[in-house]
Design a protein around this motif. Sequence first.
Motif, short mmCIF file in Angstrom:
data_model
loop_
_atom_site.label_atom_id
_atom_site.label_comp_id
_atom_site.label_asym_id
_atom_site.label_seq_id
_atom_site.Cartn_x
_atom_site.Cartn_y
_atom_site.Cartn_z
N SER A 1 0.83 -1.20 0.00
CA SER A 1 0.00 0.00 0.00
C SER A 1 0.87 1.25 0.00
CB SER A 1 -0.91 0.00 1.22
OG SER A 1 -0.12 -0.01 2.41
N GLY A 2 0.21 2.38 -0.25
CA GLY A 2 0.89 3.66 -0.27
C GLY A 2 -0.12 4.74 -0.56
N ALA A 3 0.37 5.85 -1.11
CA ALA A 3 -0.52 6.94 -1.47
C ALA A 3 -1.50 6.48 -2.54
CB ALA A 3 0.30 8.13 -1.96
N LEU A 4 -2.58 7.25 -2.71
CA LEU A 4 -3.62 6.86 -3.67
C LEU A 4 -3.05 6.74 -5.07
CD1 LEU A 4 -6.54 6.25 -4.31
CD2 LEU A 4 -6.98 8.72 -4.48
N SER A 5 -2.20 7.69 -5.47
CA SER A 5 -1.62 7.62 -6.81
C SER A 5 -0.76 6.36 -6.96
CB SER A 5 -0.76 8.86 -7.07
OG SER A 5 0.29 8.97 -6.13
N TRP A 6 -0.04 6.01 -5.89
CA TRP A 6 0.77 4.79 -5.90
C TRP A 6 -0.11 3.55 -6.04
CZ3 TRP A 6 5.76 3.19 -6.14
CH2 TRP A 6 6.06 1.90 -5.68
N GLN A 7 -1.22 3.51 -5.30
CA GLN A 7 -2.11 2.35 -5.35
C GLN A 7 -2.73 2.20 -6.74
OE1 GLN A 7 -4.86 1.80 -2.01
NE2 GLN A 7 -3.68 3.32 -0.85
N SER B 1 -0.13 9.01 -10.80
CA SER B 1 -0.26 7.57 -11.02
C SER B 1 0.32 7.17 -12.38
CB SER B 1 -1.73 7.16 -10.92
OG SER B 1 -2.47 7.60 -12.06
N VAL B 2 0.08 8.01 -13.40
CA VAL B 2 0.67 7.74 -14.72
C VAL B 2 2.18 7.79 -14.64
CG1 VAL B 2 0.88 8.59 -17.09
CG2 VAL B 2 -1.36 8.52 -15.98
N LEU B 3 2.71 8.75 -13.86
CA LEU B 3 4.16 8.85 -13.71
C LEU B 3 4.72 7.61 -13.03
CD1 LEU B 3 6.71 10.55 -13.96
CD2 LEU B 3 6.19 11.56 -11.73
N GLY C 1 21.39 7.01 -17.79
CA GLY C 1 20.76 8.31 -17.57
C GLY C 1 20.06 8.81 -18.83
N ILE C 2 20.66 8.58 -19.98
CA ILE C 2 20.02 9.01 -21.24
C ILE C 2 18.71 8.26 -21.44
CG2 ILE C 2 20.23 8.91 -23.75
CD1 ILE C 2 23.21 9.50 -23.39
N GLY C 3 18.73 6.95 -21.17
CA GLY C 3 17.50 6.16 -21.29
C GLY C 3 16.42 6.66 -20.36
N ALA C 4 16.79 6.94 -19.12
CA ALA C 4 15.81 7.45 -18.16
C ALA C 4 15.32 8.83 -18.58
CB ALA C 4 16.43 7.50 -16.77
N GLY C 5 16.24 9.65 -19.11
CA GLY C 5 15.86 11.00 -19.53
C GLY C 5 14.86 10.99 -20.67
N VAL C 6 15.02 10.07 -21.60
CA VAL C 6 14.07 9.97 -22.70
C VAL C 6 12.67 9.64 -22.18
CG1 VAL C 6 13.44 8.60 -24.73
CG2 VAL C 6 15.81 9.36 -24.42
N VAL C 7 12.60 8.72 -21.21
CA VAL C 7 11.30 8.33 -20.67
C VAL C 7 10.67 9.50 -19.90
CG1 VAL C 7 10.13 6.76 -19.09
CG2 VAL C 7 11.97 5.92 -20.55
N VAL C 8 11.47 10.22 -19.15
CA VAL C 8 10.95 11.38 -18.42
C VAL C 8 10.40 12.42 -19.40
CG1 VAL C 8 11.57 13.32 -16.93
CG2 VAL C 8 12.41 11.02 -16.40
N LEU C 9 11.14 12.65 -20.48
CA LEU C 9 10.68 13.62 -21.48
C LEU C 9 9.38 13.17 -22.13
CD1 LEU C 9 11.18 16.16 -23.20
CD2 LEU C 9 12.54 14.73 -24.75
N VAL C 10 9.30 11.89 -22.46
CA VAL C 10 8.07 11.37 -23.07
C VAL C 10 6.89 11.49 -22.11
CG1 VAL C 10 6.95 9.24 -23.85
CG2 VAL C 10 9.22 9.82 -24.69
N THR C 11 7.13 11.19 -20.84
CA THR C 11 6.07 11.31 -19.84
C THR C 11 5.59 12.75 -19.72
OG1 THR C 11 7.03 9.45 -18.62
CG2 THR C 11 5.45 10.84 -17.45
#
Length: 785
Positions: free
Chosen positions: A407-413, A709-711, A756-766
């Motif tokens: 369990s956790g915050a609503l967005s997490w759940q 939640s999407v994030l 880091g580049i891979g993570a950065g691409v996903v953050v940008l897309v999000t």
Amino acid sequence: MSSAMVRQWYRDLALGVRFAFTGGREGWVRAVLTAVGVGLGVALLLLTAAVPNVLTTRDAREEARQDRGIGYLDDNANSKPTGKSLIVADTDTEYKHLEIRGRLLEPEGADASPPPGLGKFPAPGEMVVSPALAELLRSDAGELLRDRLPYKEVGGVGEAGLIGPGELAYYAGADGLAQRIDGSVVARIEAFGTSTVDQPEEELDPILLLLILVVFVVLLMPVAVFIATAVRFGGERRDRRLAALRLVGSDGRMTRRIAAGEALAGAVLGLAFGTGFFLLGREIAGSVEVLGVSVFPSYLDPSPVLALLVALTVPAAAVLVTLFALRGVVIEPLGVVRTAKPARRRLWWRLLLPLGGLALLYPMVGQGSENGEFNEYMVTGGVVLLLCGITALLPWVVEAFVARLGSGALSWQLAVRRLQLSSGSAARMVNGIAVAVAGAIALQMVFAGVEGKFTASTGQDPTRAQLELALPVGLPVSTAGEELKRAKGAESTAALSDTEVSSTAKDPDEWGYVTVGDCAALRELVKISSCRDGDVFTVGASEDPVAAKLMTPGKTLYFDASYSGEEQGAEIAWKLPETVRKVTERTDSLLPGMTGMLATPGALPAGAEDELDSTVYVRTDPSVPNALDEVRNAAVAIDPLIRTWEWESTTRADEFTDIRTGLLVGASAVLVLIGASLLVSQLEQLRERRKLLSALVAFGTRRRTLGLSVLWQTTIPITLGLILASTVGLTLGAVLLKMTNVPVGVDWPSVLSMTGIGAGVVVLVTALSMPPLVRMMRPEGLRTE
């Protein structure tokens, strides 16, 4: 397969194609999303299929304009003008670390042909330039360069004379070059690009061949993964529609074939989209330069065989992937049994892929450059299986991990529950980027590990001098040295000359080297307690018996001795003084490891200066902006034939550098594909959940909570994917290093940067998917057809 079965397959696939285009707005949206995803992958595949033509065309262009070492008249220094001859002088230079190709041209015969890209020879004092150089010269950044090229611009170099639209090149007219022919910097030729000698092709080092194979696999694997993902867009809604087909009498196999037909329609439409993307990208490529590499749009002409292979493979893959994806989905008349808790994924068969890859690569461990070539098929198969192992293992990893989240915050759940219900969709979205990161990590490890094999020390110390200027024959070193000493940007200079001296005037069998410079210049080489003009010294004579014999005080030596059957030499006699002092080399000598005689200009006989090859070494003033280019400008003002090199402590093999550059250019293209495909995939998933999101908002859920939640739904699988990618990438990199017989070492900065580049691409897309998400979280989203 019987003819009846073939007809049944055809009818079912055709029905699926009809559903894709006549199923209303829902069918069209899914078909377009699939087509965009597939089209991006197809565009990159077509680009890859054009690479052989790009390389061939660039090489052909370079060969067609070649004027060094080929097409020479015999005995160039003593050749005579002909009806077709012309004189070419090499004036290549650098400007702010940009390479500029330059040539001075002087036609001699009435039938002399200009180089490719030129309609006629420029007159003396005029020049034609490439479009990129013309743009640079007109810009504020080209102010210093305008001073270095004091010619009137009268035209442009055509495409036939350039290897890329970004190349900086010029041809200038000149006169009086005939007296300066030396066969190297200045040469007489009869045609451009004609070879008089068949030069054997050098075999490519096995390690470099291994790198090329792995680069292609690593760049193409993410494309294949994205295409396989794209054909499954809208899978959940499609399966619910297929359930209706069971109500009207279709069986399970027919339903799956109809689904495959829908995917086939999207894939075929994707081929059309991909062709359009490729044609658009080809036009854009002419105005883009990546890492110093540029190509004309006409270069990007895919091989017909490879293009046909893409056209056949992509639709076939769409059908096979769809049938494979539906193997565990039970479509019944009243619904799809995927809404229930799915059976746990099995691990054992997923491990077979990476283990099979390691089994293919293991027999080649320890080969390296000396122990034979690598088997191309085993290398390709092994790397493909290892990278495919990521796509097989990631769904299991995501499912096993999210099943244990609490369990956790609503967005997490909300995020965790969504991942628990559809972990496969989440894993598919990050499969491509995980494969790309794993391959990039492995390649960075290999490049870092084998770099030493293709890197050699130049023996130059850039802290002692930054520029080396070779003076052309006939230019007095005394004059050039003094003018360069006064040049803006020069802190100090050392003008040194060298030549051979022999024991006899004719047919000598003993000779040695003499280096000439003033006292200050000689002190840059050796330790001298006292020095005046007219002194002669020896260095390292004890290590060379011949040199020790020649350096006997009072002995007569000769400059430019004559040899039987050859042109008469100058045979300038030089009697050594009675005192020739021994000196020792400086530990930081400008020319380390030298042996022979050192002489000041006053010790030489008359006429000897004409026989010297002279070089000026310049230490630039760090307080002067653009000091290197200021010195180059001063050198060109003295004589445009002065050749200039910037000192570097090491040099790399051209093939190794080209492969690394190709990897970076290809990785840039794949990175753009990754971002675009991820965005399309994210939008498709949001579209499928539009009603659910609208319902949650209607019941009072805050938009901020849904956004978080999407994030989380993106962050959790991408984190797991990057961890898995790093593990597989490190493993693959270690195996490849073992195969090249190089000690295994991890280039952690590269590993972290790739991750880091891979993570950065996903953050940008999000982040880019947030505005569409906000629009979908409206009550209007509850409407339905």
